[in-house]
Motif scaffolding. Structure first.
Motif, PDB file in Angstrom:
ATOM      1  N   LEU A  77      36.451  45.446  44.596  1.00  0.00           N
ATOM      2  CA  LEU A  77      37.630  46.279  44.404  1.00  0.00           C
ATOM      3  C   LEU A  77      38.800  45.451  44.904  1.00  0.00           C
ATOM      4  CD1 LEU A  77      38.751  49.113  43.650  1.00  0.00           C
ATOM      5  CD2 LEU A  77      38.507  49.704  46.077  1.00  0.00           C
ATOM      6  N   ASP A  78      39.839  45.310  44.061  1.00  0.00           N
ATOM      7  CA  ASP A  78      40.981  44.510  44.501  1.00  0.00           C
ATOM      8  C   ASP A  78      42.053  45.404  45.126  1.00  0.00           C
ATOM      9  OD1 ASP A  78      42.610  45.552  42.435  1.00  0.00           O
ATOM     10  OD2 ASP A  78      42.453  43.758  41.201  1.00  0.00           O
ATOM     11  N   THR A  79      43.104  44.796  45.614  1.00  0.00           N
ATOM     12  CA  THR A  79      44.157  45.547  46.313  1.00  0.00           C
ATOM     13  C   THR A  79      44.999  46.405  45.377  1.00  0.00           C
ATOM     14  OG1 THR A  79      45.545  43.556  46.207  1.00  0.00           O
ATOM     15  CG2 THR A  79      44.341  43.971  48.275  1.00  0.00           C
ATOM     16  N   HIS A  80      44.809  46.257  44.062  1.00  0.00           N
ATOM     17  CA  HIS A  80      45.495  47.122  43.092  1.00  0.00           C
ATOM     18  C   HIS A  80      44.604  48.284  42.666  1.00  0.00           C
ATOM     19  CE1 HIS A  80      48.135  43.454  42.018  1.00  0.00           C
ATOM     20  NE2 HIS A  80      48.734  44.201  42.918  1.00  0.00           N
ATOM     21  N   GLY A  81      43.435  48.412  43.312  1.00  0.00           N
ATOM     22  CA  GLY A  81      42.516  49.498  42.987  1.00  0.00           C
ATOM     23  C   GLY A  81      41.676  49.255  41.751  1.00  0.00           C
ATOM     24  N   MET A 122      39.056  33.844  45.144  1.00  0.00           N
ATOM     25  CA  MET A 122      38.795  34.019  43.718  1.00  0.00           C
ATOM     26  C   MET A 122      39.651  35.140  43.134  1.00  0.00           C
ATOM     27  SD  MET A 122      34.677  33.409  43.735  1.00  0.00           S
ATOM     28  CE  MET A 122      34.418  33.719  42.003  1.00  0.00           C
ATOM     29  N   ALA A 123      39.780  36.259  43.838  1.00  0.00           N
ATOM     30  CA  ALA A 123      40.610  37.374  43.352  1.00  0.00           C
ATOM     31  C   ALA A 123      42.067  36.931  43.213  1.00  0.00           C
ATOM     32  CB  ALA A 123      40.496  38.574  44.288  1.00  0.00           C
ATOM     33  N   THR A 124      42.543  36.178  44.188  1.00  0.00           N
ATOM     34  CA  THR A 124      43.929  35.699  44.161  1.00  0.00           C
ATOM     35  C   THR A 124      44.155  34.712  43.030  1.00  0.00           C
ATOM     36  OG1 THR A 124      44.125  36.008  46.542  1.00  0.00           O
ATOM     37  CG2 THR A 124      45.731  34.553  45.506  1.00  0.00           C
ATOM     38  N   ARG A 125      43.288  33.717  42.919  1.00  0.00           N
ATOM     39  CA  ARG A 125      43.478  32.665  41.909  1.00  0.00           C
ATOM     40  C   ARG A 125      43.247  33.165  40.478  1.00  0.00           C
ATOM     41  NH1 ARG A 125      43.122  27.095  43.764  1.00  0.00           N
ATOM     42  NH2 ARG A 125      42.967  27.085  46.015  1.00  0.00           N
ATOM     43  N   ILE A 126      42.257  34.026  40.296  1.00  0.00           N
ATOM     44  CA  ILE A 126      41.901  34.447  38.938  1.00  0.00           C
ATOM     45  C   ILE A 126      42.743  35.632  38.463  1.00  0.00           C
ATOM     46  CG2 ILE A 126      40.039  35.403  37.507  1.00  0.00           C
ATOM     47  CD1 ILE A 126      38.094  33.674  39.231  1.00  0.00           C
ATOM     48  N   TYR A 127      42.953  36.613  39.348  1.00  0.00           N
ATOM     49  CA  TYR A 127      43.635  37.830  38.923  1.00  0.00           C
ATOM     50  C   TYR A 127      45.007  38.042  39.559  1.00  0.00           C
ATOM     51  CZ  TYR A 127      39.269  39.057  36.692  1.00  0.00           C
ATOM     52  OH  TYR A 127      38.169  39.044  35.885  1.00  0.00           O
ATOM     53  N   LYS A 132      39.838  43.558  48.408  1.00  0.00           N
ATOM     54  CA  LYS A 132      39.712  44.698  49.313  1.00  0.00           C
ATOM     55  C   LYS A 132      38.283  44.845  49.824  1.00  0.00           C
ATOM     56  CE  LYS A 132      40.857  49.514  49.960  1.00  0.00           C
ATOM     57  NZ  LYS A 132      41.394  50.729  49.370  1.00  0.00           N
ATOM     58  N   GLU A 133      37.302  44.883  48.906  1.00  0.00           N
ATOM     59  CA  GLU A 133      35.911  45.051  49.334  1.00  0.00           C
ATOM     60  C   GLU A 133      34.930  44.653  48.246  1.00  0.00           C
ATOM     61  OE1 GLU A 133      34.794  49.634  48.259  1.00  0.00           O
ATOM     62  OE2 GLU A 133      35.862  49.315  50.134  1.00  0.00           O
ATOM     63  N   VAL A 134      33.703  44.351  48.667  1.00  0.00           N
ATOM     64  CA  VAL A 134      32.593  44.128  47.747  1.00  0.00           C
ATOM     65  C   VAL A 134      31.944  45.483  47.498  1.00  0.00           C
ATOM     66  CG1 VAL A 134      30.362  42.997  47.372  1.00  0.00           C
ATOM     67  CG2 VAL A 134      32.164  41.793  48.604  1.00  0.00           C
TER      68      VAL A 134
END
Length: 172
Positions: A77-81, A122-127, A132-134
């Motif tokens: 889950l990313d920081t944008h939900g 990976m979340a930062t570079r790709i998206y 936020k969490e696994v």
């Protein structure tokens, strides 16, 4: 105690998920062996309605290359939900990024491999988002697994408890 009590398991007909003694590391390991990668896997948590909620961004796996197709997925889950999946596999030749999933090629050495991924990076570079969490981890055939762990940093193998390290029984 069942080591897979928190995991769901799936195998294709005639295929198997077993614990066996690995002579190279002199330890019991989990082997997922199948020609049917899509239908032979372990996944945690057991139920699709549940999530792990692990906020530690580094995943480390000690895995043995079986010279067959293999993949694993980390759903976050990313920081944008938004729910995103990172799939790494030895059958992808090029990275592919889509809205909900990114597929990344993975090259494993022969035998045992110590693999660490930084899911936050990976979340930062790709998206372009934060981690936020696994929510879920899935390991598809064919591979042997010694260890899967989450941490707040890269954990060098020499910092692991002795019973979790990959030692050849022929080495002191």
């Amino acid at each position: 105690m069942n080591p897979l009590q928190l995991w769901s398991t799936s195998t294709a007909a005639g295929e198997h998920i077993i614990f066996k003694q690995d002579e190279e590391v002199d330890s019991i390991v989990l082997c997922i062996q199948s020609a049917d990668l899509a239908h032979s896997f372990i996944s945690c948590p057991k139920h699709k309605t549940e999530t792990l909620g692990i906020t530690l961004p580094f995943i480390t796996m000690l895995i043995k290359n079986m010279d067959h197709l293999f993949s694993f997925e980390a759903e976050i889950l990313d920081t944008h939900g938004k729910v995103r999946r990172f799939r790494s596999s030895n059958y992808e030749s090029e990275a592919r990024v889509e809205h909900k999933i990114s597929c990344l090629p993975l090259r494993l050495d022969r035998g045992w491999n110590y693999l660490t991924l930084d899911l936050r990076d990976m979340a930062t570079r790709i998206y372009g988002t934060g981690f936020k969490e696994v929510r879920r981890i899935t390991v598809h055939a064919s591979i042997c697994v010694r260890l899967i762990l989450f941490a707040d940093r890269i954990v060098p193998e020499d910092e692991l408890p002795k019973e979790l390290r990959l030692y050849s029984k022929h080495t002191d």
